[in-house]
Design a protein around this motif. Sequence first.
Motif, PDB file in Angstrom:
ATOM      1  N   ASP A   1       0.826  -1.208   0.000  1.00 27.35           N
ATOM      2  CA  ASP A   1       0.000   0.000   0.000  1.00 27.35           C
ATOM      3  C   ASP A   1       0.859   1.256   0.000  1.00 27.35           C
ATOM      4  OD1 ASP A   1      -2.720  -1.305   0.529  1.00 27.35           O
ATOM      5  OD2 ASP A   1      -1.515  -2.060   2.208  1.00 27.35           O
TER       6      ASP A   1
ATOM      7  N   SER B   1      -3.837   0.773  -4.291  1.00 30.54           N
ATOM      8  CA  SER B   1      -4.200   0.408  -2.921  1.00 30.54           C
ATOM      9  C   SER B   1      -5.674   0.691  -2.641  1.00 30.54           C
ATOM     10  CB  SER B   1      -3.340   1.179  -1.915  1.00 30.54           C
ATOM     11  OG  SER B   1      -3.787   0.961  -0.586  1.00 30.54           O
ATOM     12  N   THR B   2      -6.297  -0.181  -1.862  1.00 36.00           N
ATOM     13  CA  THR B   2      -7.680   0.031  -1.429  1.00 36.00           C
ATOM     14  C   THR B   2      -7.731   0.663  -0.036  1.00 36.00           C
ATOM     15  OG1 THR B   2      -7.777  -2.210  -0.501  1.00 36.00           O
ATOM     16  CG2 THR B   2      -8.493  -1.933  -2.788  1.00 36.00           C
ATOM     17  N   LYS B   3      -6.573   1.026   0.483  1.00 41.01           N
ATOM     18  CA  LYS B   3      -6.475   1.576   1.840  1.00 41.01           C
ATOM     19  C   LYS B   3      -5.748   2.921   1.813  1.00 41.01           C
ATOM     20  CE  LYS B   3      -5.869  -3.218   3.333  1.00 41.01           C
ATOM     21  NZ  LYS B   3      -4.922  -4.177   3.958  1.00 41.01           N
ATOM     22  N   LYS B   4      -6.122   3.765   0.872  1.00 43.39           N
ATOM     23  CA  LYS B   4      -5.361   4.984   0.621  1.00 43.39           C
ATOM     24  C   LYS B   4      -5.322   5.923   1.828  1.00 43.39           C
ATOM     25  CE  LYS B   4      -5.858   5.232  -4.444  1.00 43.39           C
ATOM     26  NZ  LYS B   4      -6.642   3.999  -4.639  1.00 43.39           N
TER      27      LYS B   4
END
Length: 445
Positions: free
Chosen positions: A100, A332-335
Motif C-alpha cells: 500500500d 491500494s484500497t487503503k489509501k
Amino acid sequence: MSDLLRLRPTRRHLLATGAAAGALGLAGLRPAAAAVDWKKHAGTTLEVNLIKGPRGEVLNRHAAEFTALTGIKVSSELIPEQQQRQKIVIELTSGRPSFDVVHLSYHVQKRQFDKAGWLADLSGYMKNPAMTEPSLTEADFSAAGLTYARTPNGEMRSLPLSVDYFILYYNKELFQKKNLAVPATFDDMMRAAETLTDPKAGTYGFVGRGLRNANMAFWGALFLNHGGEFLDARGNILTDGPEAVEATKYYQRLLSKTAPPGVVGFNWMESMAAFTQGRAAMWIDGVGWAPPLEDPNASRVVGKVGYAVVPKGPAGQFSATYGDGIGVAQASTKKEAAYLYCQWAVSKLMGGRLLQIGGGVPFRDSILNDGEVQSGLKMPREWLDSAIGSAKISKLGLPVVVPVAEFRDIVGAAVTATLSGADPATELKKATDQYRPILERSEKA
C-alpha cells in the motif's frame, strides 16, 4: 590487509549507524494531534515496502508507535536499494502491487512514476484538516523536495522523506598545517587541492567518485555550478555544451592531479575510506555519509572533519540534490490509512530522529531549524549548518528522465575516460549522441 581496507566503512556499519536511531529519546516530539482523526482506520493492516538503509530501518523500528497512535497494523518489507527498485517497478507495472505504501528513490524514479501514474494524488488529503496536522504544508518542504514530489500539473503524488545534499568535507588538520582557509570558490578549491597534494607523504588534496556511473552524482555537482542544465525546455539533453565541457575539464584536472592513485575506480565507499584514513584533504559527496567519519571505530579523522556548503562555481552556487520520498500506491484500497503512515513517516518525530544521528536529512525546513531537535544532535553543529545552507541552494543533481541508469552509464563512461587523458569535448559529444535517441524513445513510449 592494508590500513585503507581495514578501516573502510562497510555497508553493514552504515546500516548499524542508522539503526542507532532506535535508542534516541526525543521527549516531547510527537505528531501534533490537532483535528486529525488518527484512529479512523484502526484495525486496518498496511503493507509497506521500504528501502533497506538508515531511513527504512528507522521507520520499521518505530512502526509500533504508529500502531499505538492509529490502531493501524504495519507489515514492513525492507529490501536492498537496487533490488527494491526493480521489485516495485515489476509489481506496479502489473497493476496489483503487494504493498500500500512505497518508498521511492526520486533521483532515479521520479519521471517513471509520474508518467505511469503509479502513485495516488495526496493533494486533497494534505488540504483536509481531518487528515493532516497543521504543520504539514507544502511550504515546509525545500524547493528540491517539492520539485521531486509534484507532478508537472502540480499534484503531490508522494511526500518528500529524506534529502541528500552534496556538501564539502574537509580535513581541518591538513588545512591548518598549510595555513589554508576553507575554499569559497571553485578556484580556491583547486588551489587548495594542489597545495595539499603531497604524494611522498601519501596525502592528496581531493578525493571523489571516479567510477563510471557513480561519478555522475559528483560530476553533476560540478556541472550545475558551471551553469549547466541537463535538459532544455523541449526535453533535449544538454551534456555536450560549453558548461558540460568546462565542468568536465575541472573534474579531469581535480581528480587526475590531486586525487589518490586508482581514483578512476572509486565510488563513495572508496572515497570515504581515503578520507577517513586522512589521505585526502577534501571530499564532495552526500551529507548522509557523515556518521562514519565521526566514529572512532571507523575513522582516523574524528574531531578533525570540517563541513561546509559546496564552494561557489563559475556560474553560481548550487548543492546537487538527491532524495527519496514515500507515497501511496494508486492501486491500494487503503489509501487514507496509507496516507496517515506517510504523514507519520515525514513527521517531526521521525525526521528529528533521523537527523540527530546523521542518518539522513529531512526535506522539511521546520525540522532542520527546530531548536529541540537540534539540542539532541549527535553530529557536529557544522554538519547541520552545511545541510541548512545547502537547502537554500539545492538543485536536482540528475536529469528527471526515465532512462536515468543509461544516462549515468553512458555519460559517466565519457567522464571517466577523461581521467586517462581523453578530450572532454570529444567524449561528451560521443556520449550525448549515443544517449539522445535512448531518451527520445523513452519519452515516446
